[in-house]
Scaffold this motif. Structure first.
Motif, PDB file in Angstrom:
ATOM      1  N   LYS A   1       0.822  -1.221   0.000  1.00  0.00           N
ATOM      2  CA  LYS A   1       0.000   0.000   0.000  1.00  0.00           C
ATOM      3  C   LYS A   1       0.848   1.259   0.000  1.00  0.00           C
ATOM      4  CE  LYS A   1      -4.203   1.734   2.244  1.00  0.00           C
ATOM      5  NZ  LYS A   1      -5.006   1.568   1.035  1.00  0.00           N
ATOM      6  N   ASP A   2       0.363   2.258  -0.736  1.00  0.00           N
ATOM      7  CA  ASP A   2       1.055   3.548  -0.803  1.00  0.00           C
ATOM      8  C   ASP A   2       1.147   4.223   0.566  1.00  0.00           C
ATOM      9  OD1 ASP A   2       1.440   3.448  -3.549  1.00  0.00           O
ATOM     10  OD2 ASP A   2      -0.376   4.578  -4.020  1.00  0.00           O
ATOM     11  N   ASP A   3       2.269   4.924   0.762  1.00  0.00           N
ATOM     12  CA  ASP A   3       2.456   5.808   1.913  1.00  0.00           C
ATOM     13  C   ASP A   3       2.260   5.129   3.275  1.00  0.00           C
ATOM     14  OD1 ASP A   3       3.295   8.211   2.868  1.00  0.00           O
ATOM     15  OD2 ASP A   3       1.442   9.316   2.455  1.00  0.00           O
TER      16      ASP A   3
ATOM     17  N   ALA B   1       3.915   9.346  -5.242  1.00  0.00           N
ATOM     18  CA  ALA B   1       5.109   9.631  -6.046  1.00  0.00           C
ATOM     19  C   ALA B   1       5.547  11.089  -5.900  1.00  0.00           C
ATOM     20  CB  ALA B   1       4.832   9.317  -7.512  1.00  0.00           C
ATOM     21  N   THR B   2       4.577  12.003  -5.825  1.00  0.00           N
ATOM     22  CA  THR B   2       4.895  13.427  -5.677  1.00  0.00           C
ATOM     23  C   THR B   2       5.479  13.720  -4.300  1.00  0.00           C
ATOM     24  OG1 THR B   2       3.110  14.029  -7.209  1.00  0.00           O
ATOM     25  CG2 THR B   2       3.947  15.755  -5.761  1.00  0.00           C
ATOM     26  N   LYS B   3       4.905  13.128  -3.288  1.00  0.00           N
ATOM     27  CA  LYS B   3       5.344  13.374  -1.910  1.00  0.00           C
ATOM     28  C   LYS B   3       6.797  12.978  -1.699  1.00  0.00           C
ATOM     29  CE  LYS B   3       4.019  12.347   2.889  1.00  0.00           C
ATOM     30  NZ  LYS B   3       3.023  11.641   3.744  1.00  0.00           N
ATOM     31  N   TYR B   4       7.215  11.867  -2.336  1.00  0.00           N
ATOM     32  CA  TYR B   4       8.572  11.363  -2.109  1.00  0.00           C
ATOM     33  C   TYR B   4       9.470  11.452  -3.350  1.00  0.00           C
ATOM     34  CZ  TYR B   4       6.643   9.678   2.262  1.00  0.00           C
ATOM     35  OH  TYR B   4       6.042   9.618   3.503  1.00  0.00           O
ATOM     36  N   SER B   5       9.030  12.206  -4.342  1.00  0.00           N
ATOM     37  CA  SER B   5       9.826  12.435  -5.566  1.00  0.00           C
ATOM     38  C   SER B   5      10.310  11.119  -6.180  1.00  0.00           C
ATOM     39  CB  SER B   5      11.032  13.345  -5.253  1.00  0.00           C
ATOM     40  OG  SER B   5      10.606  14.568  -4.710  1.00  0.00           O
ATOM     41  N   LEU B   6       9.388  10.195  -6.372  1.00  0.00           N
ATOM     42  CA  LEU B   6       9.740   8.894  -6.948  1.00  0.00           C
ATOM     43  C   LEU B   6       9.908   9.033  -8.459  1.00  0.00           C
ATOM     44  CD1 LEU B   6       7.260   6.608  -4.941  1.00  0.00           C
ATOM     45  CD2 LEU B   6       9.593   7.312  -4.341  1.00  0.00           C
ATOM     46  N   PRO B   7      11.054   8.622  -9.001  1.00  0.00           N
ATOM     47  CA  PRO B   7      11.343   8.839 -10.417  1.00  0.00           C
ATOM     48  C   PRO B   7      10.942   7.693 -11.344  1.00  0.00           C
ATOM     49  CG  PRO B   7      13.321   8.095  -9.321  1.00  0.00           C
ATOM     50  CD  PRO B   7      12.244   8.107  -8.274  1.00  0.00           C
ATOM     51  N   PHE B   8      10.215   6.710 -10.830  1.00  0.00           N
ATOM     52  CA  PHE B   8       9.841   5.543 -11.643  1.00  0.00           C
ATOM     53  C   PHE B   8       8.321   5.351 -11.618  1.00  0.00           C
ATOM     54  CE2 PHE B   8      11.422   4.332  -7.436  1.00  0.00           C
ATOM     55  CZ  PHE B   8      10.300   3.754  -6.873  1.00  0.00           C
ATOM     56  N   PRO B   9       7.772   4.620 -12.596  1.00  0.00           N
ATOM     57  CA  PRO B   9       6.319   4.406 -12.658  1.00  0.00           C
ATOM     58  C   PRO B   9       5.799   3.525 -11.520  1.00  0.00           C
ATOM     59  CG  PRO B   9       7.357   3.994 -14.798  1.00  0.00           C
ATOM     60  CD  PRO B   9       8.455   4.075 -13.798  1.00  0.00           C
ATOM     61  N   LEU B  10       4.604   3.867 -11.040  1.00  0.00           N
ATOM     62  CA  LEU B  10       3.863   3.049 -10.091  1.00  0.00           C
ATOM     63  C   LEU B  10       2.603   2.583 -10.803  1.00  0.00           C
ATOM     64  CD1 LEU B  10       4.119   5.256  -6.852  1.00  0.00           C
ATOM     65  CD2 LEU B  10       5.561   3.318  -7.488  1.00  0.00           C
ATOM     66  N   LEU B  11       2.466   1.288 -11.002  1.00  0.00           N
ATOM     67  CA  LEU B  11       1.345   0.747 -11.766  1.00  0.00           C
ATOM     68  C   LEU B  11       0.139   0.493 -10.865  1.00  0.00           C
ATOM     69  CD1 LEU B  11       3.256  -1.782 -14.063  1.00  0.00           C
ATOM     70  CD2 LEU B  11       3.009   0.704 -14.264  1.00  0.00           C
TER      71      LEU B  11
END
Length: 224
Positions: free
Chosen positions: A40-42, A82-92
């Motif tokens: 789960k996210d976050d 992804a925005t909160k942690y500046s993730l540079p890869f796709p999350l499907l």
């Protein structure tokens, strides 16, 4: 379905990422693909894992791999994460958990005595030929990205640095600029010892002489 093992053909997929772009396994043909499933996210463990993949993203790319995260969260939740942690890869967004089922990571879980269906944390390394090269079926978050890098023959960039040595206290400088040692303060002596020796005995006062002397006998006779 059972979990694919090393040497098996990796199940194909086509799912939206956090930006609404369609991502498929076929579009990454000829590359290593790190496909990692998380619950789960976050949430604490999932955030730690995602940030570890983020921190080593350049090293993974240099080793010839792309990273794809998968959970049952929506594209909107993925975008926030992804925005909160500046993730540079796709999350499907595998909202129907079809991909999780195809890779054998969807099933019954237990948390604080409560049972529910969800994704088991697992990672698959898929080779350029589309076959599974290595599987981590029960991922422990700490050190996991290092294991993936090692399997790719890469080297991480976030190795723990040795603890810095303690700095010695700087010596005080004298007026001429040379370091001097701090003088040890003299021990205090008692006032009694420090005082000069004085005569402890008082001199006895001289005996007072008699004020009147007895007249001489001869003088007394002369007066008669």
């Amino acid at each position: 379905m059972p979990m694919p093992q090393a040497g098996d053909q990796a199940p194909g997929f086509q799912l939206p990422d956090q930006d609404g772009n369609t991502v498929s396994l076929a579009q990454h043909a000829g590359k290593n693909v790190v496909l990692y499933f998380y619950p789960k996210d976050d949430t604490p463990g999932c955030t730690t894992e995602a940030c570890a993949f983020r921190d080593e993203h350049s090293a993974l790319g240099a080793a010839g791999a792309v990273v794809l995260g998968v959970s049952a969260d929506s594209t909107e939740r993925h975008r926030k994460f992804a925005t909160k942690y500046s993730l540079p890869f796709p999350l499907l967004a595998d909202t129907e958990h079809t991909l999780a089922e195809a890779y054998g990571v969807w099933g019954e879980k237990s948390l604080y005595g409560r049972k529910f269906l969800g994704i088991t944390r697992a990672t698959f390394l898929i080779g350029p030929d589309g076959k599974v090269k290595q599987v981590w079926p029960k991922v422990k978050v700490n050190g996991h990205v290092g294991e993936v890098l090692a399997a790719l023959g890469g080297q991480g960039t976030t190795a723990e640095a040795p603890a810095p040595a303690k700095k010695a206290a700087p010596a005080k400088k004298a007026a001429g600029g040379k370091a001097v040692k701090k003088a040890t303060p003299a021990k205090k002596v008692s006032a009694r010892k420090a005082a000069p020796k004085q005569a402890m005995k008082k001199t006895a006062p001289a005996k007072k002489a008699a004020t009147r002397k007895a007249p001489a006998k001869g003088a007394a006779r002369a007066r008669r």
